[in-house]
Design a protein around this motif. Structure first.
Motif, short mmCIF file in Angstrom:
data_model
loop_
_atom_site.label_atom_id
_atom_site.label_comp_id
_atom_site.label_asym_id
_atom_site.label_seq_id
_atom_site.Cartn_x
_atom_site.Cartn_y
_atom_site.Cartn_z
N LEU A 76 -3.63 6.11 4.72
CA LEU A 76 -3.97 6.95 5.56
C LEU A 76 -5.96 6.95 5.68
N SER A 77 -5.34 6.58 3.95
CA SER A 77 -7.48 6.38 3.61
C SER A 77 -8.59 5.21 4.28
N CYS A 78 -7.38 4.19 4.22
CA CYS A 78 -8.33 3.12 5.36
C CYS A 78 -8.14 3.33 6.76
N PHE A 79 -6.84 3.99 7.32
CA PHE A 79 -7.00 3.86 8.47
C PHE A 79 -8.10 5.03 9.14
N LEU A 80 -8.38 6.46 8.07
CA LEU A 80 -9.44 7.38 7.96
C LEU A 80 -11.34 6.49 8.33
N ALA A 81 -10.77 5.41 7.48
CA ALA A 81 -12.59 5.08 6.93
C ALA A 81 -12.71 4.38 8.34
N LEU A 82 -11.76 4.04 9.04
CA LEU A 82 -12.06 2.86 10.10
C LEU A 82 -12.71 3.55 11.11
N LEU A 83 -11.85 4.21 11.58
CA LEU A 83 -12.14 5.35 12.41
C LEU A 83 -13.61 5.99 12.31
N LEU A 84 -13.71 6.80 10.78
CA LEU A 84 -15.06 6.48 10.76
C LEU A 84 -15.96 5.81 11.18
N ALA A 85 -16.51 4.46 10.18
CA ALA A 85 -17.19 3.21 10.93
C ALA A 85 -17.32 2.98 12.20
N ALA A 86 -15.79 3.01 13.14
CA ALA A 86 -16.02 2.87 14.05
C ALA A 86 -17.39 4.32 14.95
N GLY A 87 -17.47 4.76 14.85
CA GLY A 87 -18.53 5.98 15.55
C GLY A 87 -17.70 6.38 16.18
N PRO A 88 -18.32 7.98 17.50
CA PRO A 88 -18.06 7.90 18.46
C PRO A 88 -17.28 6.94 19.10
N LEU A 89 -16.59 7.41 20.01
CA LEU A 89 -15.53 6.37 21.25
C LEU A 89 -15.93 7.60 22.19
N LYS A 90 -16.79 6.79 23.57
CA LYS A 90 -17.02 7.03 24.54
C LYS A 90 -16.10 7.38 25.60
N ALA A 91 -15.60 8.26 25.81
CA ALA A 91 -14.45 8.65 26.84
C ALA A 91 -15.22 7.69 28.50
N LEU A 148 0.50 -1.26 0.13
CA LEU A 148 0.04 -0.33 -0.07
C LEU A 148 1.22 1.44 0.03
N SER A 149 0.42 2.08 -0.86
CA SER A 149 0.96 3.16 -0.84
C SER A 149 0.77 4.03 0.24
N VAL A 150 1.32 5.30 0.82
CA VAL A 150 0.73 5.80 2.67
C VAL A 150 -0.56 6.68 1.94
#
Length: 87
Positions: A15-30, A9-11
């Protein structure tokens, strides 16, 4: 001598895959926890005073931040003062 092609993978793709995973995870509650430790009082009047301060601190945290009973740990020298709250 030829420069070998990079594999994987290119950088930008990574990064795009990482961002997509973060957005898919939804908001995380502290998670907030409160630990109140009341030390050795020495005298009965100080034990009562330390207990009063500890209870006020716990009640304020519950009211202000909505902490649950399971998020609060209260340790004191005499559990008999308040067996419901003191662990």
């Amino acid at each position: 001598m030829a420069i070998p092609k990079t594999t994987g993978l290119s950088v930008k793709t990574a990064l795009s895959c990482f961002l997509a995973l973060l957005l898919a995870a939804g908001p995380l509650k502290a998670q907030t926890h409160l630990i109140v430790i009341s030390g050795l009082s020495g005298e009965a009047k100080y034990a009562a005073l330390f207990h009063e301060w500890s209870v006020k601190m716990i009640d304020a945290a519950r009211a202000r931040w909505g902490l649950l009973d399971s998020d609060v740990t209260y340790l004191a020298e005499k559990k008999a003062l308040d067996p419901q709250r003191i662990a």
